[in-house]
Write a protein that holds these residues in place. Structure first.
Motif, short mmCIF file in Angstrom:
data_model
loop_
_atom_site.label_atom_id
_atom_site.label_comp_id
_atom_site.label_asym_id
_atom_site.label_seq_id
_atom_site.Cartn_x
_atom_site.Cartn_y
_atom_site.Cartn_z
N GLU A 120 -24.16 -0.42 4.30
CA GLU A 120 -24.99 -1.06 3.58
C GLU A 120 -26.53 -0.55 3.42
O GLU A 120 -27.23 -0.36 2.73
N CYS A 121 -26.79 0.28 4.56
CA CYS A 121 -28.17 0.87 4.70
C CYS A 121 -27.95 2.22 4.02
O CYS A 121 -28.97 2.63 3.21
N VAL A 122 -26.85 2.84 4.22
CA VAL A 122 -26.44 3.99 3.49
C VAL A 122 -26.76 3.94 1.89
O VAL A 122 -27.50 4.78 1.29
N ASP A 123 -26.15 2.82 1.54
CA ASP A 123 -26.13 2.75 -0.25
C ASP A 123 -27.53 2.18 -0.38
O ASP A 123 -27.95 2.55 -1.52
N TYR A 124 -28.35 1.65 0.22
CA TYR A 124 -29.54 0.96 -0.21
C TYR A 124 -30.58 2.60 -0.56
O TYR A 124 -31.35 2.83 -1.27
N VAL A 125 -30.35 3.56 0.66
CA VAL A 125 -31.12 4.90 0.43
C VAL A 125 -30.58 5.36 -0.92
O VAL A 125 -31.26 6.13 -1.54
N VAL A 126 -29.24 5.66 -0.96
CA VAL A 126 -28.87 6.18 -2.26
C VAL A 126 -29.21 5.52 -3.47
O VAL A 126 -29.89 6.35 -4.43
N VAL A 127 -29.19 4.34 -3.50
CA VAL A 127 -29.78 3.59 -4.76
C VAL A 127 -31.10 3.69 -4.83
O VAL A 127 -31.90 3.93 -5.90
N HIS A 128 -31.96 4.05 -4.02
CA HIS A 128 -33.51 4.15 -3.84
C HIS A 128 -33.68 5.43 -4.52
O HIS A 128 -34.51 5.50 -5.13
N GLU A 129 -32.91 6.49 -3.89
CA GLU A 129 -33.14 7.96 -4.59
C GLU A 129 -32.90 8.02 -6.17
O GLU A 129 -33.53 8.59 -6.96
#
Length: 243
Positions: free
Chosen positions: A175-184
């Motif tokens: 869920e943290c990886v997905d947050y960073v991916v969506v952020h970028e």
């Protein structure tokens, strides 16, 4: 920053001289040692006096500094992948992940290189799959995806529509990886951190604040990969920012 010579250390602090430094500074290294950063001409006595005269400041810095140790590369040591610990097994010439990190044995540097290489391979696969999952939802597709070794930046986006992610990110929960991916990916539409940008992130991941908090807390538990020995690390920041 280039160093003019090897750090000098006593039991209380480490002196680091730099030809480019104009003013003295104090920081706490990732291994917990006080570092006195001084210009090249500064004497040991000057650095020692700076340490002695700033004990209150040093204690405050220590109180809020997260101490991160070097990775443990012994057989059976645990390493994180998507928030789950898996054991390290030292093998022959194999370097794969199979519910364990299987890397060639040898000296510490060889094992470290094998682990980083395996993490980078896993990161390339995992992060690209998450981008494929979210790029249509975000309405933004990057021109290029890069995997870096950044320690203080989980991800970044360039004006050329390229996105970069640290391989160290995949140590964290999905869920943290997905947050960073969506952020970028959101930066491909809004190259800033404006209200409009955060609205875009929130539409895709409504609980992004909770995920960001989890990411920051989880980072404190991760090893400092740039620290090769107990008392030699110039890195003090806990990864990582995202831009």
């Amino acid at each position: 920053m280039p160093k003019s010579s090897s750090p000098m250390q006593n039991k209380n602090f480490r002196i680091i001289r730099s030809v480019k430094r104009k003013r003295a500074a104090i920081r706490i290294a990732a291994d917990g040692i006080v570092e006195i950063l001084v210009p090249q001409p500064a004497s040991d006595a000057f650095a020692a006096a700076l340490f002695k005269n700033n004990l209150l400041l040093i204690n405050r810095l220590k109180a809020r500094t997260v101490i991160r140790t070097a990775p443990d590369f012994r057989e059976g040591a645990a390493f994180m992948l998507l928030g789950t610990p898996y054991p390290l097994h030292l093998t022959g010439r194999v370097r794969i992940f199979n519910n364990a990190f299987l890397v060639p044995g040898g000296n510490i540097e060889k094992i470290r290189a094998g682990m980083i290489g395996l993490y980078r391979e896993l990161a390339a696969v995992i992060i690209r799959k998450r981008i494929e999952l979210y790029q249509d939802i975000c309405g933004a597709t990057p021109v290029k995806v890069r995997i870096s070794a950044a320690d203080t930046r989980w991800g970044s986006c360039s004006s050329t529509k390229s996105v970069t992610f640290s391989w160290k990110l995949i140590q964290c929960p999905l869920e943290c990886v997905d947050y960073v991916v969506v952020h970028e990916l959101s930066h491909l539409k809004e190259m800033n951190h404006s209200a409009k940008f955060w609205q875009h992130v929130g539409k895709v991941i409504p609980d992004f604040r909770a995920r960001r908090k989890l990411l920051n807390e989880f980072a404190k538990r991760l090893p400092n990969w740039d620290q090769k020995e107990t008392l030699t690390s110039p890195v003090t920041a806990v990864g990582g920012a995202i831009n």
